[in-house]
Design a protein around this motif. Structure first.
Motif, PDB file in Angstrom:
ATOM      1  N   LEU A   1       1.056  -1.163   0.026  1.00 15.77           N
ATOM      2  CA  LEU A   1       0.270  -0.168  -0.288  1.00 15.77           C
ATOM      3  C   LEU A   1       0.939   1.734  -0.224  1.00 15.77           C
ATOM      4  O   LEU A   1       0.307   2.590   0.032  1.00 15.77           O
ATOM      5  CB  LEU A   1      -1.004   0.033   1.354  1.00 15.77           C
ATOM      6  CG  LEU A   1      -2.334  -0.955   1.304  1.00 15.77           C
ATOM      7  CD1 LEU A   1      -2.816  -1.435   2.684  1.00 15.77           C
ATOM      8  CD2 LEU A   1      -2.547  -0.988  -0.121  1.00 15.77           C
ATOM      9  N   ASP A   2       2.603   1.670  -0.419  1.00 14.23           N
ATOM     10  CA  ASP A   2       2.445   2.475  -0.490  1.00 14.23           C
ATOM     11  C   ASP A   2       2.760   3.115  -1.631  1.00 14.23           C
ATOM     12  O   ASP A   2       2.034   2.109  -2.806  1.00 14.23           O
ATOM     13  CB  ASP A   2       4.199   2.208   0.077  1.00 14.23           C
ATOM     14  CG  ASP A   2       5.381   1.595  -1.082  1.00 14.23           C
ATOM     15  OD1 ASP A   2       5.099   1.240  -2.316  1.00 14.23           O
ATOM     16  OD2 ASP A   2       6.322   1.292  -0.712  1.00 14.23           O
ATOM     17  N   MET A   3       3.483   4.480  -1.763  1.00 13.89           N
ATOM     18  CA  MET A   3       3.178   4.519  -2.216  1.00 13.89           C
ATOM     19  C   MET A   3       3.267   4.196  -4.070  1.00 13.89           C
ATOM     20  O   MET A   3       2.240   4.603  -5.515  1.00 13.89           O
ATOM     21  CB  MET A   3       4.279   5.592  -2.989  1.00 13.89           C
ATOM     22  CG  MET A   3       4.226   6.859  -1.909  1.00 13.89           C
ATOM     23  SD  MET A   3       4.671   8.471  -2.433  1.00 13.89           S
ATOM     24  CE  MET A   3       6.207   8.323  -3.352  1.00 13.89           C
ATOM     25  N   GLY A   4       4.581   3.484  -3.953  1.00 13.22           N
ATOM     26  CA  GLY A   4       4.346   2.416  -5.692  1.00 13.22           C
ATOM     27  C   GLY A   4       3.490   1.593  -6.145  1.00 13.22           C
ATOM     28  O   GLY A   4       3.150   1.246  -6.987  1.00 13.22           O
ATOM     29  N   PHE A   5       2.724   1.214  -4.802  1.00 17.22           N
ATOM     30  CA  PHE A   5       1.846   0.334  -5.499  1.00 17.22           C
ATOM     31  C   PHE A   5       0.321   0.138  -4.875  1.00 17.22           C
ATOM     32  O   PHE A   5       0.165  -0.155  -5.226  1.00 17.22           O
ATOM     33  CB  PHE A   5       2.295  -1.075  -4.435  1.00 17.22           C
ATOM     34  CG  PHE A   5       3.334  -2.343  -4.519  1.00 17.22           C
ATOM     35  CD1 PHE A   5       2.862  -2.785  -5.944  1.00 17.22           C
ATOM     36  CD2 PHE A   5       4.060  -2.636  -3.894  1.00 17.22           C
ATOM     37  CE1 PHE A   5       3.895  -4.509  -6.516  1.00 17.22           C
ATOM     38  CE2 PHE A   5       5.560  -3.139  -4.953  1.00 17.22           C
ATOM     39  CZ  PHE A   5       4.971  -4.219  -6.325  1.00 17.22           C
ATOM     40  N   GLU A   6       0.114   1.611  -4.176  1.00 13.92           N
ATOM     41  CA  GLU A   6      -1.535   1.710  -4.082  1.00 13.92           C
ATOM     42  C   GLU A   6      -2.450   1.863  -5.463  1.00 13.92           C
ATOM     43  O   GLU A   6      -2.939   1.108  -4.850  1.00 13.92           O
ATOM     44  CB  GLU A   6      -1.058   2.896  -2.642  1.00 13.92           C
ATOM     45  CG  GLU A   6      -2.230   2.812  -2.492  1.00 13.92           C
ATOM     46  CD  GLU A   6      -3.182   4.756  -2.062  1.00 13.92           C
ATOM     47  OE1 GLU A   6      -4.088   4.654  -1.113  1.00 13.92           O
ATOM     48  OE2 GLU A   6      -2.256   5.518  -2.398  1.00 13.92           O
ATOM     49  N   PRO A   7      -2.117   2.178  -6.193  1.00 10.75           N
ATOM     50  CA  PRO A   7      -3.351   2.457  -6.719  1.00 10.75           C
ATOM     51  C   PRO A   7      -3.120   1.096  -8.037  1.00 10.75           C
ATOM     52  O   PRO A   7      -4.492   0.853  -8.606  1.00 10.75           O
ATOM     53  CB  PRO A   7      -1.896   2.998  -8.358  1.00 10.75           C
ATOM     54  CG  PRO A   7      -1.758   4.250  -7.329  1.00 10.75           C
ATOM     55  CD  PRO A   7      -0.815   3.127  -6.780  1.00 10.75           C
ATOM     56  N   GLN A   8      -2.228   0.483  -7.816  1.00  9.16           N
ATOM     57  CA  GLN A   8      -2.804  -1.364  -8.714  1.00  9.16           C
ATOM     58  C   GLN A   8      -3.610  -1.584  -7.328  1.00  9.16           C
ATOM     59  O   GLN A   8      -4.336  -3.036  -8.156  1.00  9.16           O
ATOM     60  CB  GLN A   8      -1.121  -2.040  -8.965  1.00  9.16           C
ATOM     61  CG  GLN A   8      -0.685  -1.645 -10.235  1.00  9.16           C
ATOM     62  CD  GLN A   8       0.751  -2.381 -10.237  1.00  9.16           C
ATOM     63  OE1 GLN A   8       1.929  -2.454  -9.716  1.00  9.16           O
ATOM     64  NE2 GLN A   8       0.401  -3.339 -11.447  1.00  9.16           N
ATOM     65  N   ILE A   9      -2.777  -1.520  -5.757  1.00  7.20           N
ATOM     66  CA  ILE A   9      -3.401  -2.896  -5.778  1.00  7.20           C
ATOM     67  C   ILE A   9      -5.161  -2.157  -5.160  1.00  7.20           C
ATOM     68  O   ILE A   9      -5.967  -2.894  -5.128  1.00  7.20           O
ATOM     69  CB  ILE A   9      -2.897  -2.698  -4.168  1.00  7.20           C
ATOM     70  CG1 ILE A   9      -1.665  -3.191  -4.153  1.00  7.20           C
ATOM     71  CG2 ILE A   9      -3.830  -3.504  -2.728  1.00  7.20           C
ATOM     72  CD1 ILE A   9      -1.561  -4.518  -4.558  1.00  7.20           C
ATOM     73  N   ARG A  10      -5.626  -0.437  -5.063  1.00  8.76           N
ATOM     74  CA  ARG A  10      -6.750  -0.037  -5.203  1.00  8.76           C
ATOM     75  C   ARG A  10      -7.734  -0.520  -6.166  1.00  8.76           C
ATOM     76  O   ARG A  10      -8.718  -0.598  -6.541  1.00  8.76           O
ATOM     77  CB  ARG A  10      -6.539   1.444  -5.289  1.00  8.76           C
ATOM     78  CG  ARG A  10      -6.446   1.733  -3.959  1.00  8.76           C
ATOM     79  CD  ARG A  10      -7.045   3.595  -3.931  1.00  8.76           C
ATOM     80  NE  ARG A  10      -6.533   3.980  -2.295  1.00  8.76           N
ATOM     81  CZ  ARG A  10      -6.922   4.007  -1.333  1.00  8.76           C
ATOM     82  NH1 ARG A  10      -8.484   2.884  -1.609  1.00  8.76           N
ATOM     83  NH2 ARG A  10      -7.154   4.067  -0.099  1.00  8.76           N
TER      84      ARG A  10
END
Length: 609
Positions: free
Chosen positions: A318-327
């Motif tokens: 959920l940190d900056m790099g991953f959050e959009p993909q996870i959402r």
DNA sequence: AAAAAAT
């Protein structure tokens, strides 16, 4: 939607065009043979043991609409000679209905233990003694949330099912680790969970057991593929390919002969094999985010039937790099919302800001923190040495020579060296190599093949030095890592915690050495605090450094002053002022409702503060 | 600024 046995057979016939209908759905005698329609709904005939209790006709029970089993809630695993004599014997027989007959063409399940039949005793005897539980005595635990189910002390107390119990035995897990003792009852109760537990303390099993057992117990009938679109029941996401591979390997052991199918999908590898694996049927999908998005966009995977979602290394996800993909995956595709699915988040570290993000994915969840500040604390001896940038290589050389001289008995001991950049990794590896140290490297600029080869070569002791970027910082379980060297320190103390957690696993001891210099000033304070909390000797110069570099707590300060590895952010007034009553329920150990009442606000000490 | 993650 549930599909019937007949539907399944029809589908398989259609798709397999007259080929054989494989598998134990019909009983082992029917494996790999065509079964005429008029025989299909019959109970298996000769070679299955009588059901454990009367009246259970597992053959027809399987046939559809999720009719509960007559006798046992548990559909036994396939009766198999290797299971002889354990537990109460194989009751039931055949598979549970999820493994529909579109699972065609698969030969007998490969034994992930590699110990066909009774060779178990000889495998890895002295080194695979499992977890050193003495190391986990008296570990502090914090739980909060409504009606927290009480922990258990043994696997036997938990109703995981016979087949899973057998696999637990084969894994030589004698009793649950602290995080497992607490989290498994919570998950089995159907509750959402945010769990914070030390590195190397058995988190994978903690989320796999309830998922596997739940899939077996609840008899979800897996939706038949729509075209080539498949419908897994559980999704496990992790931040690196190698970690996904590892989780898959473990999950396969736990799911062996349960009929629960585990498939892994990750980037950098040909997608075709992964697609074929999916078409053979998938109950639990382990994946990295990028490849999963690809599969979703190709309409090869649907999340519509997801009952369980687990995020490993959840804070990283959920940190900056991953959050959009996870959402995107969790919120913008077809996954059921929180409250419908069950969500489990695990990590050794859980910054409060990330907890806040994560709470979007959860419903009435329980927060669980086991152990201190992420690391296995006392098990890892942490050293910090002041080394100028230009002296790092020769200093590393000294360490390696000393290690060599000390002579390691038994299995080759391994050294994992963390650097900041991919180029730096290659350069250092090359330098070590030409100086006579067999080293290899793992980082994101290498091909997936190279990465996996490097990891294997390291694990086997063939190349006992691995130079790595943060791709190897989290989750990887590499036995016999005796020494972690932070050649370049990370910028974030949580990354440090994860890195050193590659040693000192499963209750064994380890050593972590860090090269510190003026470039790491911003880490000084949190590092000194972390070491202090872990009962490590903090060099005086580091204390001076940390005093100098602290103006009131920078980005690296653990909010709440560090100490205990995790606190529920819902109990922290600065995170929920005036808004939703996140933390409204009772809590174990904290009594009253409403924020952090009862005198346990920030700054107040408790037993493990 | 770096690393990771799809092709």
């Amino acid at each position: 939607m549930r599909s019937s046995w007949a539907d399944s057979v029809a589908a398989a016939e259609g798709a397999a065009a007259g080929s054989s209908v494989n598998n134990g759905n019909i009983g082992s005698s029917a494996r790999s043979t065509y079964v005429p329609p008029h025989l299909r709904n019959r109970p298996p005939s000769s070679d299955l043991p009588a059901p454990g209790s009367s009246g259970s006709t597992s053959g027809t029970d399987r046939s559809g609409y999720g009719a509960p089993l007559g006798g046992s809630r548990w559909i036994g695993a396939r009766n198999d000679s290797s299971r002889s004599g354990y537990g109460s014997g194989g009751r039931g027989g055949g598979w549970n209905s999820r493994s529909g007959s579109w699972d065609r063409g698969r030969d007998r399940e490969v034994n992930p233990f590699g110990d066909d039949d009774n060779a178990e005793q000889t495998i890895d005897e002295e080194e695979n003694t499992g977890i050193n539980f003495d190391a986990y005595e008296d570990i502090p635990v914090e739980t909060s949330g409504d009606n927290v189910p009480p922990p258990v002390n043994t696997f036997a107390e938990i109703d995981l099912g016979e087949a899973l119990n057998e696999n637990i035995r084969r894994c030589k897990y004698v009793k649950p680790t602290p995080v497992q003792r607490h989290s498994i009852p919570i998950s089995l109760a159907g509750r959402d969970l945010m769990a914070c537990a030390q590195t190397g303390s058995g988190k994978t099993a903690a989320f796999c057991f309830p998922i596997i057992s739940g899939i077996m117990k609840d008899q979800f009938v897996q939706r038949r593929p729509r075209g080539r679109l498949v419908f897994p029941l559980a999704l496990i996401l992790s931040p690196t390919r190698e970690l996904s591979i590892q989780i898959h390997e473990e999950a396969r052991k736990f799911a062996y002969q349960t009929g629960v199918k585990v498939v892994v999908a990750y980037g950098g590898a040909p997608i075709n094999q992964q697609l074929r694996d999916l078409e053979r049927g998938v109950d639990i999908l382990v994946a990295t985010p990028g490849r999963l998005v690809d599969l979703l966009e190709r309409a090869r995977v649907s999340l519509e039937m997801i009952k369980y979602l687990a995020l490993d290394e959840a804070d990283r996800m959920l940190d900056m790099g991953f959050e959009p993909q996870i959402r995107k995956i969790v919120e913008q595709m077809d996954m059921p919302p929180p409250g419908v699915r069950q969500t489990m988040l695990f990590s050794a570290t859980f910054p409060k800001e990330i907890q806040r993000l994560a709470s979007d994915f959860l419903s009435k969840y329980i927060f669980l923190a086991v152990g201190r500040v992420g690391s296995s604390t006392d098990l890892i001896v942490q050293r910090v040495e002041f080394v100028h940038e230009s002296d790092k290589r020769s200093h590393l050389m000294d360490l390696l020579h000393a290690q060599k001289a000390n002579g390691v008995h038994g299995k080759q001991s391994l050294t994992l060296v963390f650097v900041e950049t991919k180029k730096g990794a290659d350069a250092l590896e090359h330098w070590l190599y030409i100086n006579g140290f067999p080293a290899t490297t793992i980082h994101g600029d290498r091909t997936q093949q190279e990465r996996e080869h490097a990891l294997r070569s390291f694990k086997s002791g063939n190349t006992p030095i691995l130079v790595a970027t943060d791709v190897a910082a989290r989750g990887l379980d590499i036995p016999h890592v005796a020494h972690v060297v932070n050649f370049d320190l990370p910028n974030d103390i949580d990354d440090y915690v994860h890195r050193i957690g590659r040693t000192g696993r499963a209750g064994k001891t380890g050593l972590a050495t860090a090269f510190f210099n003026e470039n790491n000033a911003s880490l000084a304070r949190s590092l000194a605090e972390l070491m202090q909390e872990s009962n490590q000797e903090v060099p005086a110069w580091l204390s001076r450094y940390s005093a100098r570099s602290s103006y009131g707590g920078g980005k690296n300060r653990r909010s709440g002053g560090g100490r205990f590895g995790g606190r529920d952010f819902r109990r922290d007034s600065s995170f929920n002022r005036g808004t939703t009553d996140y933390y409204s329920g009772g809590s174990t150990g904290y009594g009253a409702s409403g924020g952090y009442s009862g005198g346990y606000g920030p700054g107040v000490t408790s037993a493990w503060d």
